[in-house]
Design a protein around this motif. Structure first.
Motif, PDB file in Angstrom:
ATOM      1  N   GLY A  39      -8.707   6.274   1.651  1.00  0.00           N
ATOM      2  CA  GLY A  39      -8.939   5.805   3.014  1.00  0.00           C
ATOM      3  C   GLY A  39     -10.125   6.457   3.682  1.00  0.00           C
ATOM      4  N   GLU A  70       0.842  -1.198   0.000  1.00  0.00           N
ATOM      5  CA  GLU A  70       0.000   0.000   0.000  1.00  0.00           C
ATOM      6  C   GLU A  70       0.879   1.251   0.000  1.00  0.00           C
ATOM      7  N   THR A 107     -10.439  -2.160   1.414  1.00  0.00           N
ATOM      8  CA  THR A 107      -9.214  -2.311   2.202  1.00  0.00           C
ATOM      9  C   THR A 107      -8.695  -3.725   1.949  1.00  0.00           C
TER      10      THR A 107
END
Length: 193
Positions: A67, A9, A78
């Motif tokens: 996010g 990420e 996610t």
């Protein structure tokens, strides 16, 4: 697809911001969110520096909703698994654009960069936006950051970041070995439709 190795990420966020920093469209907004001296976070990211990773995630949240389930990242899942890979020209030509009105219009509804390239060569424009940036990028094609592609599986990918570069590659006939980050997740279908 030739997998080069695992990614993360943090690498995706750094790569995304690097691509946006160079963008005529998104670069100014991104720069407006940077404090003095923070551009180094994007130019030479140290992925081992957790403080810098947090700062980059916060920057992507502020500018694109990462996010926070908003803007570009609305419905983005996610738990995405990230890899670095090289795509063949055939694989790259199968990548679809993001589901956004401009890219739909540019491609004549298909969301395929090959269709957009044909329309650009024919002089067609989407919403009267000039095509010169695509042609300039197709001529340059060096120093590009990796494309960021996502999907439920590796064989059905949508371009999260790098749609202009994807178009430049299509205009150039998709040279082999296009570098990309690929993110997959079972819930990605809600975003990558």
């Amino acid at each position: 697809m030739r997998v080069l190795g695992a990614s993360s990420e943090d690498e995706m966020v750094a790569c995304f911001l690097r691509g946006e920093l160079a963008s005529r469209r998104f670069g100014p907004k991104l720069r407006s969110h940077l404090a003095v001296g923070e551009e180094r976070l994007l130019a030479r990211p140290d992925l081992a520096d957790e403080g810098a990773n947090r700062a980059r995630r916060a920057l992507l949240a502020a500018t694109r909703g990462y996010g926070e389930n908003r803007d570009l990242f609305e419905n983005f899942p996610t738990g995405v698994t990230w890899i670095r890979a090289l795509l063949s020209n055939e694989e790259a030509s199968g990548v679809r654009y993001i589901d956004y009105s401009y890219w739909i219009e540019l491609s004549g509804g298909s969301r395929r960069p090959t269709d957009a390239a044909k329309r650009i060569r024919a002089g067609l424009r989407a919403f009267e936006v000039p095509n010169e940036p695509f042609l300039e990028a197709a001529d340059a094609r060096s120093g590009f950051p990796p494309l960021i592609l996502v999907g439920e599986r590796r064989d059905e990918l949508v371009c999260l970041e790098g749609n202009l570069r994807l178009t430049a590659y299509a205009l150039a006939g998709f040279p082999a070995d296009i570098e990309c980050l690929v993110g997959t997740a079972p819930a990605m279908r809600r975003w990558a439709r």
